[in-house]
Design an enzyme around this catalytic site. Structure first.
Site, PDB file in Angstrom:
ATOM      1  N   GLY A  26     127.219 143.253  14.815  1.00 16.96           N
ATOM      2  CA  GLY A  26     126.425 142.491  13.862  1.00 16.96           C
ATOM      3  C   GLY A  26     127.264 141.493  13.091  1.00 16.96           C
ATOM      4  O   GLY A  26     126.864 140.334  12.893  1.00 16.96           O
TER       5      GLY A  26
ATOM      6  N   LYS B 188     122.811 151.101  15.954  1.00 18.71           N
ATOM      7  CA  LYS B 188     122.934 152.040  17.064  1.00 18.71           C
ATOM      8  C   LYS B 188     121.538 152.323  17.592  1.00 18.71           C
ATOM      9  O   LYS B 188     120.554 152.313  16.840  1.00 18.71           O
ATOM     10  CB  LYS B 188     123.590 153.339  16.594  1.00 18.71           C
ATOM     11  CG  LYS B 188     125.004 153.167  16.054  1.00 18.71           C
ATOM     12  CD  LYS B 188     125.954 152.730  17.145  1.00 18.71           C
ATOM     13  CE  LYS B 188     127.370 152.630  16.616  1.00 18.71           C
ATOM     14  NZ  LYS B 188     128.319 152.124  17.642  1.00 18.71           N
TER      15      LYS B 188
ATOM     16  N   ASN C 132     123.453 148.596  23.338  1.00 20.42           N
ATOM     17  CA  ASN C 132     123.791 149.446  24.475  1.00 20.42           C
ATOM     18  C   ASN C 132     122.622 150.353  24.842  1.00 20.42           C
ATOM     19  O   ASN C 132     121.736 150.606  24.024  1.00 20.42           O
ATOM     20  CB  ASN C 132     125.006 150.326  24.134  1.00 20.42           C
ATOM     21  CG  ASN C 132     126.299 149.546  24.146  1.00 20.42           C
ATOM     22  OD1 ASN C 132     126.426 148.535  24.834  1.00 20.42           O
ATOM     23  ND2 ASN C 132     127.283 150.019  23.397  1.00 20.42           N
TER      24      ASN C 132
ATOM     25  N   ALA D 224     130.474 141.628  24.933  1.00 17.55           N
ATOM     26  CA  ALA D 224     131.417 141.257  23.874  1.00 17.55           C
ATOM     27  C   ALA D 224     132.073 142.499  23.277  1.00 17.55           C
ATOM     28  O   ALA D 224     131.381 143.407  22.817  1.00 17.55           O
ATOM     29  CB  ALA D 224     130.693 140.468  22.778  1.00 17.55           C
TER      30      ALA D 224
ATOM     31  N   LYS E 192     125.446 147.514  32.974  1.00 17.82           N
ATOM     32  CA  LYS E 192     126.191 147.787  31.734  1.00 17.82           C
ATOM     33  C   LYS E 192     126.121 149.268  31.388  1.00 17.82           C
ATOM     34  O   LYS E 192     127.096 149.864  30.918  1.00 17.82           O
ATOM     35  CB  LYS E 192     125.607 146.947  30.589  1.00 17.82           C
ATOM     36  CG  LYS E 192     126.235 147.203  29.205  1.00 17.82           C
ATOM     37  CD  LYS E 192     127.624 146.651  29.086  1.00 17.82           C
ATOM     38  CE  LYS E 192     128.236 146.924  27.700  1.00 17.82           C
ATOM     39  NZ  LYS E 192     127.531 146.264  26.603  1.00 17.82           N
TER      40      LYS E 192
END
Length: 303
Positions: free
Chosen positions: A12, A76, A102, A126, A184
């Site tokens: 963030g 999260k 994620n 990133a 990912k």
């Protein structure tokens, strides 16, 4: 474009600070008033390969939200619903919600609060290491990929991609991003979980042939589940990303490792846990994901 950042952790702060430096109207949405005070006083420092800089995006409480065009969700995954509940009365019919988080199931969580045409979702490679409250380091190359929840509504998504690229956050629109998300996840079920379990960085995995072999086996198991679920994964790209992480981001502390070190709940449920759940539904055995899930949950139970 008025942009809100929901979740002022490492990602963030990286995205919010980079967009602020590029001249965009950015506000960090936080609940901790003491942290808000610190950020508004000290600003945030971002360390990149080509140097460091300090910027001063304003931090606000959820009650301070006012007419954002875009809210980037960087909490999260296990905190997403609670965070969105805290601001839902400020999410208008014109507000876009965007997730580069994620794990699996992020689109479905955003869909609770806005229609699919107001959702942008994808994933980011990133790396971001938080130092204290107001500083983040991001070293090495990376890319973010995303798409609209409604492929007939791409105009604003193109504006978002332009903004991120203007901010030095390499981004592309990819209408097959669900496959990228699964790739990912394959990466994270291996690298994030192993680093968290052993409290090491990717460099340690690169230097140990046994760990490297184990990481590749976990990623392969996740790819098998993805394929059974209907997503074609390029396994070689997953392997390449693991190699890239080990070499370019060798000292990076993955988010799950950062959580373990801070004795916080991790995203294991939306990664290895979700892969194991989906695998079970397709009658695919996932012993490696199950093992990592149970070991991380055992560590969490001690917090």
């Amino acid at each position: 474009m008025k942009i809100g950042i929901l979740g002022a952790g490492a990602m963030g702060i990286l995205f919010g600070g980079s967009l602020n430096k590029a001249g965009y109207d950015v506000k960090l949405i936080m609940r901790d008033r003491s942290k808000i005070g610190i950020i508004n006083k000290e600003g945030i420092k971002i360390n990149l390969d080509n140097g460091s800089y300090r910027v001063y995006p304003k931090a606000i409480t959820p009650d301070g939200i006012n007419n954002f065009d875009l809210i980037l969700v960087f909490t999260k995954t296990n905190d997403t619903i609670n965070a969105l509940e805290s601001i839902k009365k400020f999410i208008s019919k014109n507000t876009y919600l965007m997730s580069l988080q994620n794990g699996l199931g992020n689109f479905e969580k955003l869909l609770i609060y806005v229609k699919k045409s107001k959702i942008i979702y994808g994933t980011s490679m990133a790396p971001a290491d938080l130092i204290g409250i107001t500083e983040v380091t991001s070293l090495g190359s990376h890319i973010s990929q995303f798409k609209s929840g409604d492929l007939n509504n791409n105009i604003f998504v193109e504006d978002v991609a332009l903004a991120l690229n203007n901010a030095g956050l390499k981004s592309i629109i990819n209408n097959k991003v669900d496959e990228v998300i699964w790739a990912k996840v394959a990466f994270n079920t291996a690298m994030n979980s192993i680093c968290a379990l052993l409290e090491v960085t990717p460099k340690a995995i690169h230097q140990n042939l046994n760990l490297k072999s184990f990481a590749l086996s976990v990623a392969s198991e996740t790819c098998i589940v993805a394929e059974k679920a209907g997503y074609k994964i390029n396994k070689q790209e997953v392997i390449d990303n693991i190699e890239l992480s080990c070499k370019e981001h060798g000292e990076h502390k993955p988010s799950m490792l950062q959580d373990i070190l801070l004795k916080k709940k991790t995203e294991i449920d939306s990664l290895n846990g979700e892969v194991a759940r989906i695998g079970l539904s397709y009658n695919v055995k996932t012993p490696l994901n199950n093992a990592l899930f149970n070991m991380i949950k055992a560590i969490e139970s001690e917090f």
